[in-house]
Scaffold this active site. Structure first.
Site, PDB file in Angstrom:
ATOM      1  N   ASP A 207       0.871  -1.059   0.004  1.00 33.59           N
ATOM      2  CA  ASP A 207      -0.138  -0.093   0.002  1.00 33.59           C
ATOM      3  C   ASP A 207       1.077   1.288  -0.008  1.00 33.59           C
ATOM      4  O   ASP A 207       0.467   2.490  -0.032  1.00 33.59           O
ATOM      5  CB  ASP A 207      -1.039  -0.003   1.033  1.00 33.59           C
ATOM      6  CG  ASP A 207      -2.154   1.126   1.113  1.00 33.59           C
ATOM      7  OD1 ASP A 207      -2.331   1.289   0.209  1.00 33.59           O
ATOM      8  OD2 ASP A 207      -2.235   1.723   2.150  1.00 33.59           O
ATOM      9  N   SER A 231      -6.870   5.197  -0.150  1.00 30.38           N
ATOM     10  CA  SER A 231      -7.122   3.951  -0.760  1.00 30.38           C
ATOM     11  C   SER A 231      -8.604   3.780  -0.316  1.00 30.38           C
ATOM     12  O   SER A 231      -9.292   4.057   0.836  1.00 30.38           O
ATOM     13  CB  SER A 231      -6.327   2.986   0.184  1.00 30.38           C
ATOM     14  OG  SER A 231      -4.925   3.120  -0.075  1.00 30.38           O
ATOM     15  N   GLN A 281      -5.513  -2.045  -6.704  1.00 29.61           N
ATOM     16  CA  GLN A 281      -6.165  -1.124  -5.768  1.00 29.61           C
ATOM     17  C   GLN A 281      -6.818   0.144  -6.434  1.00 29.61           C
ATOM     18  O   GLN A 281      -6.289   0.483  -7.553  1.00 29.61           O
ATOM     19  CB  GLN A 281      -5.062  -0.428  -4.832  1.00 29.61           C
ATOM     20  CG  GLN A 281      -5.366   0.261  -3.923  1.00 29.61           C
ATOM     21  CD  GLN A 281      -4.252   0.761  -2.818  1.00 29.61           C
ATOM     22  OE1 GLN A 281      -3.492   1.660  -3.403  1.00 29.61           O
ATOM     23  NE2 GLN A 281      -4.200   0.409  -1.742  1.00 29.61           N
TER      24      GLN A 281
END
Length: 290
Positions: A207, A231, A281
């Site tokens: 991430d 996110s 993502q």
């Protein structure tokens, strides 16, 4: 405990409160919200602590529902969805101050023999990580020194990150740039021999830079930001065993950005070019001051 890798292992070592309930620390930091990779990594630890050890993680799908508050513990509640002959499924809800901030579903599967294998190779040969400068060295060379805030962040960083695709520092440099980025990464110290720790540590790292690929055609990656980003969801598929304290290449691209959202895809390879993990993502992007 001064080694950032040791601090990461400690961060992933959850406290068991009940059979299916765990509590994780959330460090006091200057960030406005808890780092999403931390929540995903801790949630995966909680899921893994309720499964048999011979079934490693094969995939996860997660949603970031609310921003977490730094310094406040996070409780992870695990639902044992399925314990089948080949697959185990767990659903994890992360709760902070009485509110659900994150959901994760993880699948565990022991690799089976006798199937076929293939993979697409990396898009091209990248420089070896030892030949590349650290992010701190690149910032120092560009600015003539390290800002104090960046130096504090670099000291806490559990991963060594080196950009395999060159960094662009000005608006002129990003003009016409493809939405692609590649970095070499590894933990800054040993993480032990527990495969679950390595999987959760890499989940944490996944991430850190992925949404950068969305920003590349819009603004330099380092320096003042024109957009706030967060996110929204995160998915990973784990193909082969790995160690997160050995160099891995994280090749990232963004096929589309529209409607205030940007999609990013990542492929993680070892040094021999074997595909280890696939990542997707989506992030929210809002213009600051707009």
């Amino acid at each position: 405990m001064t080694n950032p890798a040791e601090r990461l292992v400690d961060l992933l070592d959850l406290e068991r409160i009940e059979v299916n309930i765990f509590r994780g620390r959330s460090p006091h930091e200057s960030l406005q919200r808890v780092f999403g990779g931390q929540v995903a990594g801790q949630a995966l630890v909680a899921a893994g602590r309720t499964t048999e050890g011979d079934r490693p993680v094969n995939s996860l799908h997660a949603y970031f529902l609310r921003p977490g508050t730094p310094g406040v513990p996070i409780v992870y509640q695990v639902e044992r969805v399925r314990d089948g002959r080949s697959f185990t499924t767990r659903r994890v809800t992360a709760v902070q101050e009485g509110r659900t901030i994150f959901n994760l579903t993880a699948s565990f599967h022991h690799a089976e023999e006798g199937g076929f294998e293939h993979q697409l190779p990396p898009r091209h040969d990248f420089p070896d990580p030892e030949s590349l400068p650290t992010v701190a060295d690149e910032v120092r060379a560009h600015l003539g020194g390290l800002p104090e805030a960046f130096e504090r962040m670099a000291r806490r960083q559990p991963f060594d990150i080196r950009y395999a695709d060159r960094l662009r520092w000005t608006a002129e440099e990003i003009e016409g740039a493809d939405p692609r980025s590649a970095v070499w990464m590894r933990a800054v110290g040993p993480l032990g021999d527990d495969p679950l720790v390595h999987t959760c540590a890499l989940t944490y790292a996944s991430d850190m830079t992925l949404l950068d690929a969305v920003r590349i055609p819009v603004e330099p990656l380092w320096g003042p930001r024109g957009y706030d980003m967060a996110s929204l969801d995160h998915a990973m598929w784990f193909h082969r065993p790995f160690r997160a304290d050995e160099w891995f290449l994280y090749d990232q691209e963004s096929p589309i950005a529209t409607g205030g959202r940007g999609l990013a895809r990542g492929r993680i390879y070892d040094r021999s070019g074997r595909l280890l993990v696939s990542v997707v993502q989506e992030g929210l992007f809002r213009k600051l001051g707009g």
